[in-house]
Design a protein around this motif. Structure first.
Motif, mmCIF file in Angstrom:
data_model
loop_
_atom_site.group_PDB
_atom_site.id
_atom_site.type_symbol
_atom_site.label_atom_id
_atom_site.label_comp_id
_atom_site.label_asym_id
_atom_site.label_seq_id
_atom_site.Cartn_x
_atom_site.Cartn_y
_atom_site.Cartn_z
ATOM 1 N N THR A 42 78.132 47.409 67.727
ATOM 2 C CA THR A 42 78.161 47.147 69.164
ATOM 3 C C THR A 42 79.019 45.915 69.402
ATOM 4 O O THR A 42 79.016 44.984 68.597
ATOM 5 N N VAL A 43 79.756 45.953 70.497
ATOM 6 C CA VAL A 43 80.581 44.804 70.884
ATOM 7 C C VAL A 43 80.429 44.626 72.388
ATOM 8 O O VAL A 43 80.726 45.547 73.162
ATOM 9 N N MET A 44 79.966 43.454 72.795
ATOM 10 C CA MET A 44 79.811 43.165 74.211
ATOM 11 C C MET A 44 81.155 42.709 74.774
ATOM 12 O O MET A 44 81.767 41.779 74.253
ATOM 13 N N GLU A 45 81.599 43.400 75.819
ATOM 14 C CA GLU A 45 82.840 43.043 76.504
ATOM 15 C C GLU A 45 82.546 42.917 77.993
ATOM 16 O O GLU A 45 81.504 43.388 78.459
ATOM 17 N N LEU A 51 80.138 50.922 71.929
ATOM 18 C CA LEU A 51 79.283 51.464 70.879
ATOM 19 C C LEU A 51 80.160 52.268 69.929
ATOM 20 O O LEU A 51 81.010 53.043 70.375
ATOM 21 N N VAL A 52 79.941 52.096 68.642
ATOM 22 C CA VAL A 52 80.513 52.991 67.638
ATOM 23 C C VAL A 52 79.313 53.714 67.057
ATOM 24 O O VAL A 52 78.381 53.073 66.563
ATOM 25 N N LEU A 53 79.328 55.038 67.163
ATOM 26 C CA LEU A 53 78.156 55.801 66.768
ATOM 27 C C LEU A 53 78.558 57.157 66.226
ATOM 28 O O LEU A 53 79.694 57.601 66.420
ATOM 29 N N PRO A 54 77.625 57.813 65.545
ATOM 30 C CA PRO A 54 77.924 59.153 65.056
ATOM 31 C C PRO A 54 78.322 60.067 66.208
ATOM 32 O O PRO A 54 77.713 60.032 67.287
#
Length: 131
Positions: A42-45, A51-54
């Motif tokens: 997860t990266v807050m922008e 989100l990087v997820l399956p």
């Protein structure tokens, strides 16, 4: 454990490992991560929470997504202030035309490369480690 800083050691012991699955990038409002979604990154922008997820989780949650990726973990424990690992890995992949999104975790670096070229990317990194 502070992690390895020596670039030669980092490269020769990076042990790239391809994780199973297909991963995608999506963005949601800061407070709206759907139930049943387990992002690996997860990266807050300002614009929202990346989100990087399956891929299957994104589909099941109805999340629009881009960039189907393979996830490679460099098994060496790199120091967060190590110099050159990201540049060396990126250059090796650039030389064969493979895009790469690098995310540094506390213990390891993680690379997200086009899914269809992920096995090739591991081979490139193994060759780099052998040099």
């Amino acid at each position: 454990m502070s992690g390895e800083r020596d670039l030669r050691t980092l490269l020769s012991t990076m042990r790239p490992e391809l994780n199973d699955g297909r991963y995608v990038f999506t963005s949601v409002r800061r407070d709206s991560v759907p139930a049943g979604v387990s992002p690996v990154v997860t990266v807050m922008e300002r614009e929202g929470l990346t989100l990087v997820l399956p891929e299957h989780e994104a589909r099941e949650a109805g999340l629009p997504h881009v960039f189907v990726a393979g996830w490679i973990t460099l098994r060496v424990h790199s120091a967060l202030d190590a110099v050159g690992l990201t540049a060396a890995v990126s250059l090796a992949l650039t030389d064969v035309g493979i895009s790469c999104n690098v995310i540094a975790g506390y213990h390891h670096d993680h690379l997200f490369v086009p899914y269809e070229r992920a096995a090739e990317a591991v081979g490139v990194l193994e060759s780099l480690a052998a040099e």
